[in-house]
Design an enzyme around this catalytic site. Structure first.
Site, PDB file in Angstrom:
ATOM      1  N   ASN A   9      32.680  27.608  34.350  1.00 47.45           N
ATOM      2  CA  ASN A   9      33.507  27.808  35.531  1.00 47.45           C
ATOM      3  C   ASN A   9      32.637  27.828  36.798  1.00 47.45           C
ATOM      4  OD1 ASN A   9      34.743  29.458  37.665  1.00 47.45           O
ATOM      5  ND2 ASN A   9      36.425  29.684  36.217  1.00 47.45           N
ATOM      6  N   ASP A  68      33.947  38.781  30.596  1.00 43.86           N
ATOM      7  CA  ASP A  68      35.300  38.651  30.088  1.00 43.86           C
ATOM      8  C   ASP A  68      36.167  39.553  30.951  1.00 43.86           C
ATOM      9  OD1 ASP A  68      36.905  37.325  28.065  1.00 43.86           O
ATOM     10  OD2 ASP A  68      37.439  39.339  27.437  1.00 43.86           O
TER      11      ASP A  68
HETATM   12  P1  IMP Z   1      38.176  34.933  31.499  1.00 42.38           P
HETATM   13  O1  IMP Z   1      37.430  36.199  31.880  1.00 42.38           O
HETATM   14  O2  IMP Z   1      37.533  33.725  32.102  1.00 42.38           O
HETATM   15  O3  IMP Z   1      38.430  34.866  30.028  1.00 42.38           O
HETATM   16  O4  IMP Z   1      39.588  34.989  32.221  1.00 42.38           O
HETATM   17  C1  IMP Z   1      40.520  35.936  31.911  1.00 42.38           C
HETATM   18  C2  IMP Z   1      41.859  35.720  32.577  1.00 42.38           C
HETATM   19  O5  IMP Z   1      42.164  36.955  33.234  1.00 42.38           O
HETATM   20  C3  IMP Z   1      41.961  34.656  33.652  1.00 42.38           C
HETATM   21  O6  IMP Z   1      42.392  33.438  33.141  1.00 42.38           O
HETATM   22  C4  IMP Z   1      43.030  35.229  34.553  1.00 42.38           C
HETATM   23  O7  IMP Z   1      44.283  34.959  34.010  1.00 42.38           O
HETATM   24  C5  IMP Z   1      42.802  36.721  34.455  1.00 42.38           C
HETATM   25  N1  IMP Z   1      41.908  37.190  35.512  1.00 42.38           N
HETATM   26  C6  IMP Z   1      40.651  37.694  35.366  1.00 42.38           C
HETATM   27  N2  IMP Z   1      40.128  38.031  36.555  1.00 42.38           N
HETATM   28  C7  IMP Z   1      41.079  37.717  37.467  1.00 42.38           C
HETATM   29  C8  IMP Z   1      41.124  37.818  38.891  1.00 42.38           C
HETATM   30  O8  IMP Z   1      40.182  38.228  39.576  1.00 42.38           O
HETATM   31  N3  IMP Z   1      42.269  37.401  39.463  1.00 42.38           N
HETATM   32  C9  IMP Z   1      43.320  36.927  38.764  1.00 42.38           C
HETATM   33  N4  IMP Z   1      43.328  36.788  37.451  1.00 42.38           N
HETATM   34  C10 IMP Z   1      42.206  37.201  36.803  1.00 42.38           C
END
Ligand code: IMP
Length: 196
Positions: A9, A68
């Site tokens: 990302n 995460d």
């Molecule tokens: P990961 O940490 O990349 O697995 O993402 C986890 C998911 O949590 C993301 O796809 C969002 O749906 C949600 N998420 C995590 N942090 C944020 C944030 O700062 N804003 C909005 N959604 C979040």
């Protein structure tokens, strides 16, 4: 020592570069695509799984950083929590997840309810494993407002504000976010491991 990030990302890579004031390398540049099974039961476990999987796949000494994150609503027993990225199903878009959560509030007849974001950051190196957390508390509302941020931001009003993260300036989120708080705790750990 190389700092390797367990994400492709771009936004996250940039945030970590700024935080560490150092070059961080997305893991895929070193190992290629890896299958990482995030089957932990907490943000911390999933961050550790990601960091360990990459650490073990590398053929050189490195510090691996993984995060995460997600949003939790106490009224929904903590959902979507660790399933935030796939709340509306495997491969669901941010918008689908957002509107599924809005629907969950509507089904309960709620205009608003307490909510919080969690970020866990795991740091894995040959000198040990570390996990830190950051949280941002606020209110989830039953509609999407604004188009800034990502994910659930348009339905989340941080504590002390009247607007959603979809409406507030990015600078505000950067100052108060769960990820920023976790990063501030991870930074001295990474610096200590770099010195060792
Ligand atoms: P990961 O940490 O990349 O697995 O993402 C986890 C998911 O949590 C993301 O796809 C969002 O749906 C949600 N998420 C995590 N942090 C944020 C944030 O700062 N804003 C909005 N959604 C979040």
């Amino acid at each position: 020592m190389k700092l390797v990030l367990a994400t492709g990302n771009r936004g996250k890579v940039r945030e970590f570069r700024e935080m560490c004031e150092a070059e961080v390398i997305p893991y895929k540049e070193l190992t290629g695509e890896l299958e990482i099974v995030e089957d932990g039961e907490s943000f911390a476990q999933n961050a550790l799984i990601k960091a360990r999987t990459i650490f073990e796949a590398l053929d050189e000494e490195a510090i691996v950083i993984a995060d995460d994150s997600g949003i939790s609503l106490p009224i929904l027993d903590g959902a979507p929590g660790i399933y935030s990225a796939r709340y509306a199903g495997e491969g669901a878009s941010d918008k689908e997840n957002l509107y599924k959560l809005i629907d969950a509030l509507k089904t309960k007849g709620l205009r608003e309810t307490p909510a919080y974001y969690t970020a866990a950051i795991a740091v894995v190196s040959s000198k040990g494993e570390y996990v830190v957390h950051g949280w941002m508390h606020g209110t989830a509302i039953d509609e999407a407002r604004g188009d800034k941020g990502f994910g659930y931001d348009p339905m989340f009003i941080p504590e002390g504000y009247a607007l959603t993260l979809g409406e507030l300036d990015d600078a505000v989120k950067k100052a108060i976010s769960h990820r920023a708080k976790a990063m501030a705790l991870a930074k001295p750990i990474i610096e200590m491991l770099q010195r060792k």
